[in-house]
Design a protein around this motif. Sequence first.
Motif, PDB file in Angstrom:
ATOM      1  N   GLN A  44      86.761  90.554  49.884  1.00  0.00           N
ATOM      2  CA  GLN A  44      87.373  90.005  48.681  1.00  0.00           C
ATOM      3  C   GLN A  44      88.041  88.678  49.012  1.00  0.00           C
ATOM      4  O   GLN A  44      88.567  88.489  50.116  1.00  0.00           O
ATOM      5  CB  GLN A  44      88.416  90.971  48.127  1.00  0.00           C
ATOM      6  N   CYS A  49      86.364  86.730  43.969  1.00  0.00           N
ATOM      7  CA  CYS A  49      85.055  87.322  44.254  1.00  0.00           C
ATOM      8  C   CYS A  49      85.253  88.611  45.033  1.00  0.00           C
ATOM      9  O   CYS A  49      86.128  88.702  45.901  1.00  0.00           O
ATOM     10  CB  CYS A  49      84.174  86.365  45.044  1.00  0.00           C
ATOM     11  N   PHE A  52      80.955  89.891  49.033  1.00  0.00           N
ATOM     12  CA  PHE A  52      80.199  88.680  49.345  1.00  0.00           C
ATOM     13  C   PHE A  52      79.825  88.669  50.817  1.00  0.00           C
ATOM     14  O   PHE A  52      80.301  89.478  51.604  1.00  0.00           O
ATOM     15  CB  PHE A  52      80.993  87.420  48.969  1.00  0.00           C
ATOM     16  N   VAL A  65      80.780  79.291  43.705  1.00  0.00           N
ATOM     17  CA  VAL A  65      81.061  80.517  44.452  1.00  0.00           C
ATOM     18  C   VAL A  65      81.572  80.134  45.830  1.00  0.00           C
ATOM     19  O   VAL A  65      80.825  79.602  46.657  1.00  0.00           O
ATOM     20  CB  VAL A  65      79.801  81.405  44.580  1.00  0.00           C
ATOM     21  N   ASN A  67      84.902  80.770  49.068  1.00  0.00           N
ATOM     22  CA  ASN A  67      85.953  81.613  49.636  1.00  0.00           C
ATOM     23  C   ASN A  67      87.322  80.967  49.422  1.00  0.00           C
ATOM     24  O   ASN A  67      87.448  79.952  48.726  1.00  0.00           O
ATOM     25  CB  ASN A  67      85.672  81.893  51.122  1.00  0.00           C
ATOM     26  N   THR A  74      77.848  83.567  50.163  1.00  0.00           N
ATOM     27  CA  THR A  74      76.663  84.149  49.535  1.00  0.00           C
ATOM     28  C   THR A  74      77.064  85.389  48.740  1.00  0.00           C
ATOM     29  O   THR A  74      77.943  86.157  49.154  1.00  0.00           O
ATOM     30  CB  THR A  74      75.621  84.552  50.593  1.00  0.00           C
ATOM     31  N   LEU A  75      76.425  85.579  47.605  1.00  0.00           N
ATOM     32  CA  LEU A  75      76.617  86.798  46.839  1.00  0.00           C
ATOM     33  C   LEU A  75      75.645  87.854  47.339  1.00  0.00           C
ATOM     34  O   LEU A  75      74.525  87.538  47.736  1.00  0.00           O
ATOM     35  CB  LEU A  75      76.399  86.526  45.353  1.00  0.00           C
ATOM     36  N   SER A  79      77.886  92.149  43.982  1.00  0.00           N
ATOM     37  CA  SER A  79      78.934  91.132  43.907  1.00  0.00           C
ATOM     38  C   SER A  79      79.479  90.983  42.498  1.00  0.00           C
ATOM     39  O   SER A  79      78.749  91.140  41.511  1.00  0.00           O
ATOM     40  CB  SER A  79      78.390  89.769  44.357  1.00  0.00           C
ATOM     41  N   VAL A  81      82.159  88.236  40.294  1.00  0.00           N
ATOM     42  CA  VAL A  81      82.929  86.998  40.297  1.00  0.00           C
ATOM     43  C   VAL A  81      83.854  87.020  39.085  1.00  0.00           C
ATOM     44  O   VAL A  81      83.432  87.369  37.980  1.00  0.00           O
ATOM     45  CB  VAL A  81      81.998  85.770  40.249  1.00  0.00           C
TER      46      VAL A  81
END
Length: 221
Positions: A44, A49, A52, A65, A67, A74-75, A79, A81
């Motif tokens: 998380q 998000c 991931f 998308v 961090n 990457t999802l 995942s 969002v």
Amino acid sequence: MDFRERIARRAALELHDGEYVNLGFGIPTAIANFIPPGIEVILQTENGCLAFGGTPYVGKEDSDVANAGGQPITLVKGSAVFDSTVAFAMIRGGHMDSAFLGALEVDQEGNIANWALPLAPGRYSPGPGGAVDLVAGTPKVVALLQHANKSGESKIKRHCTLPVTGTGVVKVIITDQAVFYVEKDGLVLKEIIAGETVEDIEKITEASFTVAEDICEYRLS
């Protein structure tokens, strides 16, 4: 391998199968790239998000998308969002099993200071961000940092000198030189980087610590 990758690789070994894990700003964001084989965790990020993966290949990134450090991620299957208010509802609600945080200082009582860079007397930057919520709402806090600052002074303190983010919350301290567990009686040295000795660690550590009976070489895998 630079110190950031070394710390991130070692930190990934603290992950346990099935955990919900927050990766904070700085070194912790790199942990997503080094999850051990056979370990499945739900990562998380406080900016919004859940579930991931690591850094995408160049050209495959999605600027929407990212961090906690604003770097692309990457999802993966499952995942989700969302906005940061949902992310913090998860954190404040106690739904994270562990949080990996970068730190400016930690001390032998498990206190962590991770946001306040002094600019002038009484003035600090950049601000506490989400760390205050993370240390209050997460059972296991792992602090990641270099062992010493640019002046060679230990960042593993007897008592934090910077404003404290959370008191008695850190369970594991991982530096580029050593790994400490925070026990009820203080710090326990568990691992040392190859080529160093306990005496070498004592010389660069302000905090008091004991040495684990099963002390071993710093692990990367």
